[in-house]
Design a protein around this motif. Structure first.
Motif, PDB file in Angstrom:
ATOM      1  N   VAL A   1      -4.650  -2.955  -5.253  1.00  0.00           N
ATOM      2  CA  VAL A   1      -6.018  -2.681  -4.785  1.00  0.00           C
ATOM      3  C   VAL A   1      -6.793  -3.995  -4.699  1.00  0.00           C
ATOM      4  CG1 VAL A   1      -8.144  -1.408  -5.218  1.00  0.00           C
ATOM      5  CG2 VAL A   1      -5.932  -0.406  -5.881  1.00  0.00           C
TER       6      VAL A   1
ATOM      7  N   ARG B   1       1.827   1.727  -3.634  1.00  0.00           N
ATOM      8  CA  ARG B   1       0.709   2.300  -4.397  1.00  0.00           C
ATOM      9  C   ARG B   1       0.629   3.811  -4.186  1.00  0.00           C
ATOM     10  NH1 ARG B   1      -4.087   3.997  -2.961  1.00  0.00           N
ATOM     11  NH2 ARG B   1      -4.120   2.949  -0.947  1.00  0.00           N
TER      12      ARG B   1
ATOM     13  N   ARG C   1      -3.556  -1.027  -9.968  1.00  0.00           N
ATOM     14  CA  ARG C   1      -4.636  -1.939  -9.563  1.00  0.00           C
ATOM     15  C   ARG C   1      -4.111  -3.187  -8.855  1.00  0.00           C
ATOM     16  NH1 ARG C   1      -9.498  -0.307 -11.132  1.00  0.00           N
ATOM     17  NH2 ARG C   1      -9.605   1.227 -12.816  1.00  0.00           N
TER      18      ARG C   1
ATOM     19  N   ARG D   1      -5.998   7.541  -8.418  1.00  0.00           N
ATOM     20  CA  ARG D   1      -6.029   6.832  -7.130  1.00  0.00           C
ATOM     21  C   ARG D   1      -6.742   5.486  -7.281  1.00  0.00           C
ATOM     22  NH1 ARG D   1      -6.186   6.340  -1.655  1.00  0.00           N
ATOM     23  NH2 ARG D   1      -8.249   6.031  -0.768  1.00  0.00           N
ATOM     24  N   LYS D   2      -6.029   4.421  -6.961  1.00  0.00           N
ATOM     25  CA  LYS D   2      -6.519   3.041  -7.049  1.00  0.00           C
ATOM     26  C   LYS D   2      -6.965   2.684  -8.471  1.00  0.00           C
ATOM     27  CE  LYS D   2      -7.806   2.483  -2.187  1.00  0.00           C
ATOM     28  NZ  LYS D   2      -8.796   1.988  -1.235  1.00  0.00           N
TER      29      LYS D   2
ATOM     30  N   GLN E   1       0.831  -1.212   0.000  1.00  0.00           N
ATOM     31  CA  GLN E   1       0.000   0.000   0.000  1.00  0.00           C
ATOM     32  C   GLN E   1       0.864   1.261   0.000  1.00  0.00           C
ATOM     33  OE1 GLN E   1      -3.190  -0.596  -0.725  1.00  0.00           O
ATOM     34  NE2 GLN E   1      -2.333  -2.665  -0.719  1.00  0.00           N
TER      35      GLN E   1
END
Length: 221
Positions: free
Chosen positions: A164, A144, A161, A155-156, A141
């Motif tokens: 996520v 990311r 991906r 974002r995400k 995380q």
């Protein structure tokens, strides 16, 4: 294993035994440079390519292990990452992303070891499953967040991906459940020690990939 070790929950044993290798992998020059924003999106793309080879080995082997008494409980669809990686690679490399895609030698060795465990040693497969997926739910995380800030990914969205997990609404709770599966794993003390050793091997294989990526993307002096 002595009596004290045998009394320690297996999830604790596995975490503490591989701590040193975990730190080494996280603090590799390549990952430090990547997270420090000192490398371009091409380096992030190359890293994502390497992940695809490893996760394909992990997830291609998962189907045959679903009914296995040792590895079966760990095969959970909400963890699967290959489809997300392929979507990220299409975003990063374009629709023909598979063309010219080659694993680094260290990546090929890593993926082959994962596939070998999936074929012939389900308990060893757990070691690779644990080091990858629990890492993705935790440190992944941070990657990311850095990638979104550094290279402007939504974002995400596409490009990140992989990090996520749409099917996991509460990662902390999921990780607790995962550790309970580790504690309940059907293996004697000798086999548990072998799983711990395979965890260390998994981190070493991962660190070798970072080393080769670092050689491919050296910072100019």
């Amino acid at each position: 294993m002595d009596a004290t070790v045998a009394a320690t929950p297996f999830s604790t044993l596995i975490r503490t035994a591989s701590h040193e290798q975990h730190v080494e992998a996280e603090t590799s020059t390549f990952m430090s440079d990547l997270l420090g924003g000192r490398l371009g999106v091409d380096a992030y793309t190359r890293y994502t390519e390497q992940l695809w080879f490893v996760y394909r080995a992990l997830e291609d082997g998962a189907g045959a292990l679903r009914e296995d008494p040792v590895a079966g409980p760990f095969i959970q669809p909400e963890l699967m990452r290959t489809a997300e990686l392929e979507r990220d690679l299409a975003h990063l490399r374009g629709a023909d992303w598979r063309e010219g895609l080659e694993p680094l030698p260290a990546t090929a060795a890593y993926a082959e070891r994962v596939a070998e465990c999936a074929r012939s040693w389900p308990a060893g497969y757990i070691a690779h499953h644990y080091t990858r997926y629990l890492g993705d739910l935790s440190g992944g995380q941070i990657i990311r967040d850095k990638a979104e800030r550094t290279w402007g990914f939504e974002r995400k969205g596409d490009g990140v991906r992989f990090y996520v997990f749409e099917g996991i609404s509460n990662p902390a709770s999921f990780k607790r459940g995962y550790r309970e599966l580790l504690d309940a794993v059907e293996a004697d003390d000798l086999e548990k020690q072998r799983i711990v050793d395979e965890c260390k091997r998994a981190f070493a294989l991962n660190t070798a990939v970072f080393r080769e990526l670092g050689e491919a993307f050296p910072l100019s002096a």
